[in-house]
Design a protein around this motif. Sequence first.
Motif, PDB file in Angstrom:
ATOM      1  N   PRO A  44       0.826  -1.213   0.000  1.00 43.05           N
ATOM      2  CA  PRO A  44       0.000   0.000   0.000  1.00 43.05           C
ATOM      3  C   PRO A  44       0.859   1.262   0.000  1.00 43.05           C
ATOM      4  O   PRO A  44       2.018   1.214   0.421  1.00 43.05           O
ATOM      5  N   PRO A  45       0.296   2.376  -0.464  1.00 44.45           N
ATOM      6  CA  PRO A  45       1.069   3.621  -0.509  1.00 44.45           C
ATOM      7  C   PRO A  45       1.525   4.055   0.881  1.00 44.45           C
ATOM      8  O   PRO A  45       0.912   3.715   1.893  1.00 44.45           O
ATOM      9  N   VAL A  46       2.609   4.819   0.903  1.00 40.78           N
ATOM     10  CA  VAL A  46       3.113   5.392   2.150  1.00 40.78           C
ATOM     11  C   VAL A  46       2.752   6.873   2.173  1.00 40.78           C
ATOM     12  O   VAL A  46       3.124   7.614   1.263  1.00 40.78           O
ATOM     13  N   ARG A  47       2.022   7.287   3.173  1.00 42.31           N
ATOM     14  CA  ARG A  47       1.685   8.701   3.310  1.00 42.31           C
ATOM     15  C   ARG A  47       2.796   9.399   4.088  1.00 42.31           C
ATOM     16  O   ARG A  47       3.317   8.861   5.071  1.00 42.31           O
ATOM     17  N   ALA A  48       3.158  10.593   3.657  1.00 41.43           N
ATOM     18  CA  ALA A  48       4.216  11.341   4.332  1.00 41.43           C
ATOM     19  C   ALA A  48       3.804  11.673   5.760  1.00 41.43           C
ATOM     20  O   ALA A  48       2.684  12.132   6.006  1.00 41.43           O
ATOM     21  N   LEU A  49       4.709  11.449   6.689  1.00 42.66           N
ATOM     22  CA  LEU A  49       4.411  11.743   8.090  1.00 42.66           C
ATOM     23  C   LEU A  49       4.086  13.215   8.285  1.00 42.66           C
ATOM     24  O   LEU A  49       3.224  13.569   9.095  1.00 42.66           O
ATOM     25  N   SER A  50       4.756  14.089   7.550  1.00 37.59           N
ATOM     26  CA  SER A  50       4.525  15.522   7.715  1.00 37.59           C
ATOM     27  C   SER A  50       3.094  15.922   7.365  1.00 37.59           C
ATOM     28  O   SER A  50       2.597  16.947   7.847  1.00 37.59           O
ATOM     29  N   ASP A  51       2.410  15.124   6.544  1.00 36.59           N
ATOM     30  CA  ASP A  51       1.028  15.425   6.166  1.00 36.59           C
ATOM     31  C   ASP A  51       0.016  14.916   7.185  1.00 36.59           C
ATOM     32  O   ASP A  51      -1.150  15.311   7.155  1.00 36.59           O
ATOM     33  N   ARG A  54      -4.690  10.033   7.803  1.00 37.07           N
ATOM     34  CA  ARG A  54      -6.142  10.209   7.745  1.00 37.07           C
ATOM     35  C   ARG A  54      -6.887   9.017   8.325  1.00 37.07           C
ATOM     36  O   ARG A  54      -8.058   9.132   8.692  1.00 37.07           O
ATOM     37  N   THR A  55      -6.226   7.865   8.377  1.00 33.82           N
ATOM     38  CA  THR A  55      -6.856   6.656   8.899  1.00 33.82           C
ATOM     39  C   THR A  55      -5.847   5.876   9.735  1.00 33.82           C
ATOM     40  O   THR A  55      -4.631   6.049   9.601  1.00 33.82           O
ATOM     41  N   TYR A  56      -6.363   4.985  10.570  1.00 27.26           N
ATOM     42  CA  TYR A  56      -5.484   4.109  11.339  1.00 27.26           C
ATOM     43  C   TYR A  56      -4.696   3.193  10.409  1.00 27.26           C
ATOM     44  O   TYR A  56      -3.547   2.852  10.691  1.00 27.26           O
ATOM     45  N   ARG A  57      -5.311   2.788   9.318  1.00 31.66           N
ATOM     46  CA  ARG A  57      -4.613   1.906   8.381  1.00 31.66           C
ATOM     47  C   ARG A  57      -3.402   2.611   7.779  1.00 31.66           C
ATOM     48  O   ARG A  57      -2.344   2.003   7.603  1.00 31.66           O
ATOM     49  N   GLU A  58      -3.536   3.893   7.437  1.00 32.18           N
ATOM     50  CA  GLU A  58      -2.387   4.648   6.929  1.00 32.18           C
ATOM     51  C   GLU A  58      -1.273   4.707   7.968  1.00 32.18           C
ATOM     52  O   GLU A  58      -0.093   4.578   7.634  1.00 32.18           O
ATOM     53  N   ALA A  59      -1.654   4.906   9.219  1.00 31.93           N
ATOM     54  CA  ALA A  59      -0.659   4.983  10.288  1.00 31.93           C
ATOM     55  C   ALA A  59       0.087   3.659  10.435  1.00 31.93           C
ATOM     56  O   ALA A  59       1.318   3.626  10.574  1.00 31.93           O
ATOM     57  N   LEU A  60      -0.653   2.563  10.397  1.00 32.05           N
ATOM     58  CA  LEU A  60      -0.049   1.241  10.544  1.00 32.05           C
ATOM     59  C   LEU A  60       0.889   0.939   9.377  1.00 32.05           C
ATOM     60  O   LEU A  60       2.010   0.446   9.571  1.00 32.05           O
ATOM     61  N   SER A  61       0.445   1.257   8.162  1.00 31.65           N
ATOM     62  CA  SER A  61       1.272   1.018   6.976  1.00 31.65           C
ATOM     63  C   SER A  61       2.543   1.855   7.015  1.00 31.65           C
ATOM     64  O   SER A  61       3.626   1.388   6.651  1.00 31.65           O
ATOM     65  N   TRP A  62       2.401   3.111   7.458  1.00 30.71           N
ATOM     66  CA  TRP A  62       3.579   3.985   7.521  1.00 30.71           C
ATOM     67  C   TRP A  62       4.607   3.436   8.501  1.00 30.71           C
ATOM     68  O   TRP A  62       5.801   3.386   8.195  1.00 30.71           O
ATOM     69  N   TYR A  63       4.156   3.029   9.679  1.00 26.30           N
ATOM     70  CA  TYR A  63       5.109   2.580  10.695  1.00 26.30           C
ATOM     71  C   TYR A  63       5.840   1.330  10.229  1.00 26.30           C
ATOM     72  O   TYR A  63       7.054   1.197  10.427  1.00 26.30           O
ATOM     73  N   GLN A  64       5.121   0.418   9.602  1.00 26.19           N
ATOM     74  CA  GLN A  64       5.766  -0.796   9.102  1.00 26.19           C
ATOM     75  C   GLN A  64       6.810  -0.449   8.043  1.00 26.19           C
ATOM     76  O   GLN A  64       7.937  -0.960   8.072  1.00 26.19           O
ATOM     77  N   ALA A  65       6.457   0.436   7.109  1.00 25.20           N
ATOM     78  CA  ALA A  65       7.405   0.841   6.070  1.00 25.20           C
ATOM     79  C   ALA A  65       8.601   1.575   6.670  1.00 25.20           C
ATOM     80  O   ALA A  65       9.742   1.404   6.222  1.00 25.20           O
ATOM     81  N   ALA A  66       8.347   2.377   7.694  1.00 24.69           N
ATOM     82  CA  ALA A  66       9.432   3.113   8.345  1.00 24.69           C
ATOM     83  C   ALA A  66      10.406   2.167   9.029  1.00 24.69           C
ATOM     84  O   ALA A  66      11.618   2.419   9.067  1.00 24.69           O
ATOM     85  N   GLY A  67       9.901   1.062   9.564  1.00 19.35           N
ATOM     86  CA  GLY A  67      10.791   0.091  10.190  1.00 19.35           C
ATOM     87  C   GLY A  67      11.826  -0.441   9.212  1.00 19.35           C
ATOM     88  O   GLY A  67      13.009  -0.571   9.546  1.00 19.35           O
ATOM     89  N   ILE A  68      11.398  -0.732   7.983  1.00 19.96           N
ATOM     90  CA  ILE A  68      12.320  -1.222   6.958  1.00 19.96           C
ATOM     91  C   ILE A  68      13.316  -0.143   6.570  1.00 19.96           C
ATOM     92  O   ILE A  68      14.529  -0.382   6.503  1.00 19.96           O
TER      93      ILE A  68
END
Length: 262
Positions: A44-51, A54-68
């Motif tokens: 799934p797309p990664v939303r920029a943290l600075s923006d 909008r959803t919990y799913r975006e937050a979860l996806s971002w954190y997982q991608a950030a770990g890598i």
Amino acid sequence: MPRRATMTESGPEAHTPRTTRPALDVLDHDQDRLLYHGDTSRDPPVRALSDGFRTYREALSWYQAAGIRTLGHVEDVIEPRHMLPLSDIFEHLLAERGPVSEYARMRVVEALNDACDLAYREFRERANERVEDDEATSWKDVDPESEQNPLMRPAFRRLDRAQAGALLQLWNGFEDRQAIGRWARSLTVPTHGETPDRFLDMIVSSPVLLEALLDQEGDDAKRIRYRFAVNELLPPFLAAARSLTGSERTDSSGSPHGAFNS
């Protein structure tokens, strides 16, 4: 520490490799996407943290991608527990929460720059240097914008996909108890075998959790699954990102590894 100049910023230097180690330029570019620009090419797309999310799913996806993309060092600034609803940090990471949250979120972004720098330094010794060869193939030919493998390592893309897929399955819920068992068994790859002890037994012995995993429609069930992902999956995902070596490189011309083109 001042933020590294990035390749996604506008101007004549945009997308210009800054080193003779293309994997470092790819890592720098991916980290910039995490913090400032997002990555719509990823699934799934990664939303920029600075923006803000909008959803919990975006937050979860971002954190997982950030770990890598930080080799697990995102935890130095944002621990998994900080991604839980009502935590002081998480409330500011959500979009459209006003100027106070926008300022607090930018402070988190600035703090994460140090975590990105630490990952950059750790990976530096593994990033092979490239010079022009007899066929005039150059490190300059690598385009970080089109490189599909994080850190130019297919192993990191495989881990990224496996973790994202596991979270998506959990987010959507399961049809039956057997599907939960198959999913739990599949976590060996995205966690590098670091799934918590008696993980499946913990699920099936909790009536509330089991019901939430089997309820694919209810909002309350999704909230329980989100908390479960944060508490039980994000920590071993981070451990896997820290421990992965990923010695195989993307082809030095910058083309994605053939096994991951699909």
